[in-house]
Design a protein around this motif. Structure first.
Motif, PDB file in Angstrom:
ATOM      1  N   LEU A  15      -3.316   1.590   9.887  1.00 30.92           N
ATOM      2  CA  LEU A  15      -4.509   1.927   9.109  1.00 30.92           C
ATOM      3  C   LEU A  15      -5.075   0.674   8.468  1.00 30.92           C
ATOM      4  CD1 LEU A  15      -3.366   5.156   7.222  1.00 30.92           C
ATOM      5  CD2 LEU A  15      -4.315   4.937   9.490  1.00 30.92           C
TER       6      LEU A  15
ATOM      7  N   MET B 104      -8.310  -0.459   3.406  1.00 31.04           N
ATOM      8  CA  MET B 104      -9.025   0.577   2.656  1.00 31.04           C
ATOM      9  C   MET B 104      -8.329   1.928   2.792  1.00 31.04           C
ATOM     10  SD  MET B 104     -11.372   1.534   0.770  1.00 31.04           S
ATOM     11  CE  MET B 104     -12.606   2.722   0.311  1.00 31.04           C
ATOM     12  N   GLU B 105      -7.956   2.266   4.019  1.00 33.39           N
ATOM     13  CA  GLU B 105      -7.312   3.556   4.265  1.00 33.39           C
ATOM     14  C   GLU B 105      -5.948   3.635   3.597  1.00 33.39           C
ATOM     15  OE1 GLU B 105      -7.632   3.275   8.427  1.00 33.39           O
ATOM     16  OE2 GLU B 105      -9.396   4.553   8.571  1.00 33.39           O
TER      17      GLU B 105
ATOM     18  N   MET C 126      -6.809  -4.337   9.652  1.00 30.63           N
ATOM     19  CA  MET C 126      -5.607  -3.519   9.861  1.00 30.63           C
ATOM     20  C   MET C 126      -4.489  -4.061   8.990  1.00 30.63           C
ATOM     21  SD  MET C 126      -5.774  -1.099  12.098  1.00 30.63           S
ATOM     22  CE  MET C 126      -7.349  -0.705  11.479  1.00 30.63           C
TER      23      MET C 126
ATOM     24  N   ARG D 236     -11.432  -3.908   5.625  1.00 33.87           N
ATOM     25  CA  ARG D 236     -11.442  -3.234   6.916  1.00 33.87           C
ATOM     26  C   ARG D 236     -10.365  -3.721   7.867  1.00 33.87           C
ATOM     27  NH1 ARG D 236     -16.871  -0.880   8.631  1.00 33.87           N
ATOM     28  NH2 ARG D 236     -17.678  -0.367   6.594  1.00 33.87           N
TER      29      ARG D 236
END
Lengths: 241, 336, 290
Positions: free
Chosen positions: A94, A97-98, A134, A132
């Protein structure tokens, strides 16, 4: 000051190895307390007991008066304790941010709110440029900051940090120290940290707890503890900066 | 409301998607009856593959007995129709409820008792086999001789009881697949969607962030089971006959996971791409064999086996990720 | 029903169970050492069974006599599979390995279907209808010989792992991968040999099984599942457990078939699997996998 976290008489053995023996201490609300001791003293085991990952053989853990020993880790988190892992565990597939978003969902009612909260925390931790990216592509210091951001996003009353400064450059360490000081001062966030980096520990802590061989050998203000002969003895030869 | 779903999806992807939708909607006008039946099959596999994907790709649990839910859904709806005259639109609720209940039992047994990975896969196979043999002996549902739905005439399309020609079933299946796609897309952006991804990536970290792993996994299993059972309902009314030996058989379970694995586990579009690709290749193979005059029962399965082998060895994430990159559909935040 | 029938059925189940146990033994050895779940196990046994059938119909050679050559063929097949196909997958996620072997199994079953057709094929040995009488017991000669062969092969395997240097080297790999590497063992080679041994085991089993049942291509997946149930029941990684599990399943199947309907007998097998997975996942004699 009222006690936010109370640990009383915690003992834990792992098939013959006594990891913790009758450990008791108190983390007052709004303070920053350092949990120090030589390698293998039982510090991470202590964290794991508080966080619900490991079940103690005996003793109690209380958060703001409520007993939380025996609770599952997710229940402990919802009660208000956020923790980081010594060996960082990012959600590799992810984005940054996630990752933080997942943490923020604990504190927010909607995904939209959580996104906003996550964004703020990412800014605070200096990861805005990488939001953004990974998580798998981050460097170790960045992963450590991500780990902290994620735990912070859950909106904890008590933040438990497990060696977050390890591997950071002195400037990065100072940045982290400043951040924690701010969070503590402005938001009243209580912090319990395991650290070997003495520079950070001494700069942050209002109190120290020293563990050795699973037992608490000293507890109190840093100035006293660092002069305690028992503490000096156990650290002799284990100079860590 | 639409913008909530299109949030974060690239314009190029949306255009391609719209194009594909239009093509699919218009297909029956240009296609032969045979092609329509093939497309129904493709959409069916895309649909059940998508449903399976929820459990595997999103929650990380390998189920090799998913035919169980297809069968349960099929038999529930069919039995209600045959014995009580209850139409499929009511029957499907019973179908979903039964599949969800069984899924919940399997999930509970597995997650409470810490059965995971390969053991979980074997547990799912065992349940499917149990159902296969059990239904074989259940005379009220026809037993091994099968359960047959009364067929009226094909000229007349009756949507209420799902009696009719291929075109009607095509649109029903297309709607189902489209709806499944939209639902999965929404799920992935929802709270539980993020929780599933977190659990898949690192269960320890997920728990430390307040995620109740048991509950989330149970939701994945139950949703997956219920969704799959609807495929079973359609199966029952389309084929009009059900045999436990066929519908619960392990080759059915393996068949339905080929699409998502080849297309890409855990991706939104994977199962659909996989189903199309697989069927296209299989039909081409059939054509070639027909033209060459060779008739080998089982050659299709061997072909599937090699496809699977190829994908597992060389494209472990499936065909979709590299294909998506090649099509210039760069991964935006939140899009999978 | 008179007690003799129960006894006979139970004994029959026990003998069949010993052959099942040998099949599971092969799987257990492979999983215990290489940590790969051989989903193509039953299919490989089916290949061996067809080999036996082919040799019998062509040259009238008794399957038990052909046991060693058939096992040798499967040994080679297993070696090539591990070396060529599976070795690169050692460090991939579990479900990848699983799917690899699912693919191989799919290919095997259908290749057999293409080669031999869907009809059942069998072997009619000279002693096919003979039996031994031991008091109230009437034992089929087929089952007796098959079971004896199974015990002999299992015994040979035990001895191999216990007493030979190669056997110990293989056990070392199973116990401690890194340690084995450090002391200079060629782990990849040993993995290939282990898979080969497990395959040879299943090959020998096929030669025996063909005396008990007729072979059809779909038998493969059925036996793969059965092998798994036995291994899980007996305990993954435990050789004695595999045999014990085999006997347990064999007897249960037989008794279940007698007390209820024969076609429902595998339901008991699955019931046992579910119970074991829930309450004693390490199996009867297995060690808890860390």
């Amino acid at each position: 000051m009222t006690a936010l976290l109370e640990v009383a008489g915690i003992s834990k053995s792992f098939t013959g190895l006594r990891a913790l023996e009758n450990v008791s201490f108190v983390v007052p609300e709004g303070s920053i307390v350092g949990l120090i001791g030589p390698n293998g003293a039982g510090k991470t085991t202590c964290f794991n007991v508080v966080a619900g990952v490991t079940r103690a053989d005996a003793g109690e853990v209380r958060l703001a008066g409520t007993r939380i020993d025996g609770w599952r880790p997710d229940q402990v988190c919802r009660a208000g304790i956020g923790r980081t892992f010594q060996l960082v565990k990012p959600f590799a597939g992810l984005s940054v941010m996630e990752n933080v978003l997942v943490g923020a969902l604990n504190a927010c009612a909607s995904v939209r709110e959580a996104k906003a909260r996550a964004g703020d925390i990412i800014e605070q931790l200096g990861l805005a440029e990488k939001r953004r990216a990974m998580a798998a592509s981050l460097t170790l210091p960045e992963r450590k900051r991500l780990e902290v951001a994620r735990a912070l996003a859950t909106g904890p009353r008590l933040l438990m940090l497990d060696e977050v400064m390890a591997g950071l450059r002195p400037t990065e360490t100072d940045h982290m120290v400043a951040l924690f000081r701010t969070l503590n001062a402005n938001m009243g966030l209580t912090i319990l940290l395991i650290e070997h980096v003495m520079r950070a520990v001494m700069a942050l802590s209002s109190g120290l707890i020293v563990l050795n061989h699973g037992q608490v050998i000293a507890a109190g203000p840093p100035a006293e503890v660092t002069r305690d002969p028992a503490v000096l003895e156990c650290y002799l030869g284990e100079e860590a900066v | 409301m639409i913008h909530l779903l299109t949030d974060g999806v690239s314009r190029r992807a949306l255009k391609l998607l719209a194009g594909l939708c239009l093509a699919l909607i218009a297909a029956p006008l240009a296609a032969s009856d045979y092609l329509i039946t093939v497309l129904i099959l493709v959409l069916y596999f895309a649909y059940v593959g998508q449903a399976w994907n929820i459990m595997m790709g999103f929650a990380g649990q390998l189920s090799l007995g998913h035919a169980l839910y297809v069968g349960l859904g099929a038999y529930a709806a069919a039995a209600l129709y045959v014995h009580f005259g209850v139409g499929p639109w009511l029957g499907l609720w019973v179908a979903m409820a039964s599949a969800a209940a069984v899924g919940a039992v399997i999930g509970f047994l597995a997650f409470r008792f810490g059965v995971g990975g390969v053991y979980f896969a074997i547990l799912t196979i065992a349940f499917a086999e149990f159902a296969r043999i059990g239904f074989d002996h259940w005379s009220w549902l026809g037993g091994s001789a099968g359960l047959f739905l009364p067929v009226a005439n094909y000229a007349h399309n009756d949507l209420l009881t799902l009696r009719g020609g291929p075109t009607m079933f095509y649109y029903v299946m297309l709607t189902m697949t489209g709806a499944a796609f939209v639902v999965c897309h929404a799920l992935l952006r929802s709270r539980i969607g993020y929780y599933w991804l977190a659990i898949r990536e690192s269960p320890d970290a997920a728990q430390a962030l307040g995620i109740d792993i048991f509950r989330c996994k149970m939701v994945a299993v139950v949703v997956s089971a219920a969704m799959t059972s609807l495929g079973g309902v359609l199966f029952a009314f389309y084929y009009n006959n059900l045999f436990p030996e066929q519908i619960f058989h392990i080759s059915r379970s393996i068949e339905l996971i080929l699409g998502p694995i080849i297309g890409g586990i855990g991706t939104l579009v994977g199962p659909i791409v996989g189903a199309f690709l697989l069927t296209a290749l299989a039909e081409t193979l059939s054509e070639i064999l027909r033209w060459a005059g060779i008739d080998l029962p089982g050659i299709k399965q061997v072909f599937y086996g090699f496809c699977l082998l190829g994908v597992v060895m060389f494209l472990p994430d499936g065909v979709w990720p590299p294909l998506g990159r090649w099509l210039g559909l760069a991964r935006e935040e939140g899009e999978r | 029903m008179p007690a003799e029938i129960y006894l006979n059925v139970a004994v029959s189940g026990l003998l069949t169970g010993l052959v099942y146990g040998l099949m599971a033994l092969g799987l257990s050895v492979i999983f215990g050492v290489v940590r790969v779940v051989n989903f193509a196990h039953g299919e490989m046994m089916t290949i061996a069974m067809y080999l036996a059938v082919a040799l019998f119909s062509a040259y009238k050679l008794d399957p038990l006599v052909m046991l060693v050559p058939i096992a040798a063929v499967l040994f080679a097949l297993g070696y090539v599979m591990q070396r060529g196909l599976i070795n690169p997958f050692i460090n991939r996620p579990e479900h990848s390995q699983f799917m690899l072997l699912v693919a191989v199994a799919l290919i095997m079953v259908n290749a057999l279907l293409i080669a031999f057709g869907p009809d059942a094929r069998g072997v009619q040995t000279s002693y096919a209808f003979a039996s031994f009488a031991l008091g109230p017991l009437i034992v089929d000669a087929n089952k007796a010989y098959a079971a004896l062969a199974a015990v002999a092969v299992a015994g040979g395997l035990f001895a191999f792992f216990r007493y030979t240097l190669l056997g110990k080297a293989i056990r070392a790999c199973a116990d401690n991968y890194a340690g084995a590497l450090v002391v200079g063992l060629d782990v990849k080679q040993l993995y290939a040999l282990t898979f080969a041994i497990g395959s040879a085991c299943v090959g020998a089993c096929g030669a025996m099984m063909v005396l008990l049942v007729d072979v059809t291509p779909p038998l493969g997946p059925t036996y793969t599942l059965l092998a798994f149930v036995i291994v899980i029941t007996g305990g993954l990684g435990s050789m004695a457990g595999a045999l014990l599990g085999g006997v347990l399943i064999g007897v249960t199947e037989a008794m279940g078939g007698l007390l209820f309907t024969p076609s429902a007998k595998s339901m008991f097998t699955f019931a046992i699997l579910v119970v074991v997975l829930l309450f004693r996942p390490q199996g009867l004699l297995g060690k808890r996998l860390t």
